[in-house]
Design an enzyme around this catalytic site. Structure first.
Site, PDB file in Angstrom:
ATOM      1  N   CYS A   1      35.052-126.216  40.583  1.00 28.41           N
ATOM      2  CA  CYS A   1      34.065-125.732  41.551  1.00 28.41           C
ATOM      3  C   CYS A   1      32.920-126.720  41.768  1.00 28.41           C
ATOM      4  O   CYS A   1      32.629-127.571  40.919  1.00 28.41           O
ATOM      5  CB  CYS A   1      33.461-124.419  41.069  1.00 28.41           C
ATOM      6  SG  CYS A   1      34.590-123.023  41.083  1.00 28.41           S
TER       7      CYS A   1
ATOM      8  N   GLU B   1      29.795-126.056  41.555  1.00 31.15           N
ATOM      9  CA  GLU B   1      28.770-125.875  40.532  1.00 31.15           C
ATOM     10  C   GLU B   1      29.087-126.725  39.300  1.00 31.15           C
ATOM     11  O   GLU B   1      28.186-127.300  38.668  1.00 31.15           O
ATOM     12  CB  GLU B   1      28.672-124.398  40.129  1.00 31.15           C
ATOM     13  CG  GLU B   1      28.182-123.486  41.233  1.00 31.15           C
ATOM     14  CD  GLU B   1      29.271-122.972  42.157  1.00 31.15           C
ATOM     15  OE1 GLU B   1      30.339-123.615  42.252  1.00 31.15           O
ATOM     16  OE2 GLU B   1      29.060-121.916  42.768  1.00 31.15           O
TER      17      GLU B   1
ATOM     18  N   ASN C   1      42.976-129.806  43.483  1.00 35.50           N
ATOM     19  CA  ASN C   1      44.038-130.657  42.968  1.00 35.50           C
ATOM     20  C   ASN C   1      45.383-130.086  43.399  1.00 35.50           C
ATOM     21  O   ASN C   1      45.534-128.866  43.490  1.00 35.50           O
ATOM     22  CB  ASN C   1      43.935-130.705  41.432  1.00 35.50           C
ATOM     23  CG  ASN C   1      44.805-131.777  40.825  1.00 35.50           C
ATOM     24  OD1 ASN C   1      46.020-131.633  40.707  1.00 35.50           O
ATOM     25  ND2 ASN C   1      44.196-132.875  40.456  1.00 35.50           N
TER      26      ASN C   1
HETATM   27  N1  THU Z   1      34.458-122.496  44.831  1.00 36.53           N
HETATM   28  C1  THU Z   1      33.345-123.206  44.470  1.00 36.53           C
HETATM   29  O1  THU Z   1      33.383-124.449  44.454  1.00 36.53           O
HETATM   30  N2  THU Z   1      32.235-122.532  44.131  1.00 36.53           N
HETATM   31  C2  THU Z   1      32.083-121.187  44.236  1.00 36.53           C
HETATM   32  O2  THU Z   1      30.994-120.673  43.970  1.00 36.53           O
HETATM   33  C3  THU Z   1      33.207-120.363  44.675  1.00 36.53           C
HETATM   34  C4  THU Z   1      34.509-121.060  44.830  1.00 36.53           C
HETATM   35  C5  THU Z   1      35.651-123.240  45.261  1.00 36.53           C
HETATM   36  C6  THU Z   1      36.814-123.274  44.312  1.00 36.53           C
HETATM   37  C7  THU Z   1      37.954-123.590  45.259  1.00 36.53           C
HETATM   38  O3  THU Z   1      38.016-125.009  45.421  1.00 36.53           O
HETATM   39  C8  THU Z   1      37.537-122.965  46.568  1.00 36.53           C
HETATM   40  O4  THU Z   1      36.152-122.714  46.464  1.00 36.53           O
HETATM   41  C9  THU Z   1      38.245-121.665  46.885  1.00 36.53           C
HETATM   42  O5  THU Z   1      38.176-120.782  45.822  1.00 36.53           O
END
Ligand code: THU
Length: 138
Positions: A59, A61, A51
């Site tokens: 994330c 997950e 965003n």
């Molecule tokens: N991120 C995830 O979506 N999952 C993870 O396990 C690690 C980090 C994302 C959050 C953010 O959008 C980008 O990766 C960089 O931190």
């Protein structure tokens, strides 16, 4: 029932890889896909959603867990994370806690990338002595 969760590993990794292409990650440029296996043997896959107000992003997950709940899933039997990075990408601390709500300590967490499976952990190893629903009075 989902049966032996190991049988679902490659399908989970493939789902995480596919959904990663839909990540909304224009700020970090770091696209992540995640896929969870529910108690009915269904796979729910989600990507990270960033965003312009940076802290409001979430994330991959978290996306996958929200989709599981929306579909009526109640348990997470396994999780795969797919990312392209030098080291295997494991769920952040916040996502480990979110996962704890739906998954047991022995839930496999598979970390994958372009070369396939890179590491396999359990949720209990990633979140030892975690706080969970069982701590609260029923
Ligand atoms: N991120 C995830 O979506 N999952 C993870 O396990 C690690 C980090 C994302 C959050 C953010 O959008 C980008 O990766 C960089 O931190």
């Amino acid at each position: 029932m989902a049966g032996d969760v190991e049988h679902h590993r490659e399908a989970l990794i493939a789902a995480a890889r596919a959904v990663r292409a839909r990540a909304h990650a224009p700020y970090s440029g770091f696209a992540v896909g995640a896929a969870v296996l529910d108690e009915q043997g269904r796979i729910h896959a989600g990507a990270n959603v960033e965003n312009a107000a940076y802290p409001q992003g979430w994330c991959a997950e978290t996306s996958a867990l929200a989709l599981l709940v929306a579909a009526g899933g109640r348990r997470v039997l396994a999780l795969a994370v797919y990312a392209v990075a030098q080291d295997p990408v494991a769920p952040c601390g916040g996502c480990r806690q979110k996962l704890r709500e739906f998954a047991a300590d022995d839930c496999p967490v598979w970390l994958a990338g372009p070369d396939g499976l890179r590491a396999a952990h359990s949720l209990g190893a990633l979140l030892p002595h975690g706080f969970g629903p069982h701590h609260l009075p029923t």
